[in-house]
Design an enzyme around this catalytic site. Structure first.
Site, PDB file in Angstrom:
ATOM      1  N   GLY A  44      -5.712  -7.127   1.561  1.00  0.00           N
ATOM      2  CA  GLY A  44      -5.029  -5.691   1.793  1.00  0.00           C
ATOM      3  C   GLY A  44      -6.073  -4.708   1.918  1.00  0.00           C
ATOM      4  O   GLY A  44      -7.086  -4.920   1.277  1.00  0.00           O
ATOM      5  N   ASP A 160       6.481   5.743  -2.653  1.00  0.00           N
ATOM      6  CA  ASP A 160       6.211   4.949  -1.482  1.00  0.00           C
ATOM      7  C   ASP A 160       6.996   3.644  -1.386  1.00  0.00           C
ATOM      8  O   ASP A 160       6.421   2.784  -0.968  1.00  0.00           O
ATOM      9  CB  ASP A 160       4.558   4.801  -1.252  1.00  0.00           C
TER      10      ASP A 160
END
Length: 231
Positions: A44, A160
């Protein structure tokens, strides 16, 4: 897991032991080590950090995820935000939120933290791939709500929430939700790091497609827990 977590821990619990000799090598990629963690592959990447699948060798053997701030991003503001994320995760203790195991600094002074490795997929992709019924989808959604509520009870706003930050993994033969990436989380009644994180005027923080109207505003001063509920 994506880039991009428990009873409250003290700073000493997060920091752990002083850097060992194996940390004196600058981390560059797969095969490098940070303390007892050997980096295997990058899984990631975000604006300020990289997430690596790693293998822990001691005191127990297991696979974990190591998030380390990128080179060049280790400014005061970004370091403060990074430290705020790991502190937010360490404060929480809920099955739907990734656990923090360890934290510290690399040999070149970049902060990192170690968390459980979540091998899952975005909640929307999981539901579609497995053709879940409406009832099954709502059961997963209920787990998400429980995790978000726990964060809110700890005075943390995620800011988020989106499918790629809500993963589903199989555990003991059943799907389990995991909420990740508290990188832009906001505390409602405390500071999460020693340095206050300031958001520049006019800077939008988050993912526009999932933002509440107040978060998408130019100042976002009125963002509270309802913004997560909207997302």
């Amino acid at each position: 897991m994506s880039d991009e977590p428990r009873n409250q821990h003290t700073d000493d619990e997060l920091t752990g032991e002083a850097p060992t000799a194996s940390m004196q090598k600058t981390v560059t990629g797969a095969g490098d080590t940070i303390g007892p963690y050997r980096l295997l592959q990058q899984i990631g990447e975000g604006g300020m950090g990289e997430v690596w699948l790693a293998e822990q060798s001691s005191p127990i053997k297991r696979r974990v995820a190591v998030k380390v701030i990128k080179r060049g991003m280790d400014t005061k503001d970004f370091v403060a935000r990074f430290e705020a994320e790991r502190q937010a995760l360490a404060m929480m203790d809920h099955p739907t939120i990734a656990k923090v195991f360890d934290a510290g600094e690399t040999a070149d002074g970049r902060p990192f933290f170690v968390m459980e490795h979540i091998k899952g997929e975005a909640i929307t992709a999981y539901c579609d791939t497995h053709r879940l019924s409406t009832r099954d989808r709502l059961e997963l959604f209920t787990e998400v709500c429980a995790g978000v509520q726990h964060a809110h009870q700890k005075a943390i706003i995620h800011r988020d929430l989106k499918p790629s930050n809500v993963l589903v993994m199989i555990q003991d033969g059943r799907p389990v939700v995991k909420i990740i990436d508290f990188g832009i989380a906001k505390a409602t009644n405390r500071r999460l790091s020693q340095d206050t994180v300031y958001t520049e005027l006019g800077q939008i923080v988050g993912t526009p497609e999932y933002m509440s109207p107040e978060q998408a505003g130019r100042t976002a001063q009125d963002v509270d827990t309802r913004s997560d509920v909207y997302s």
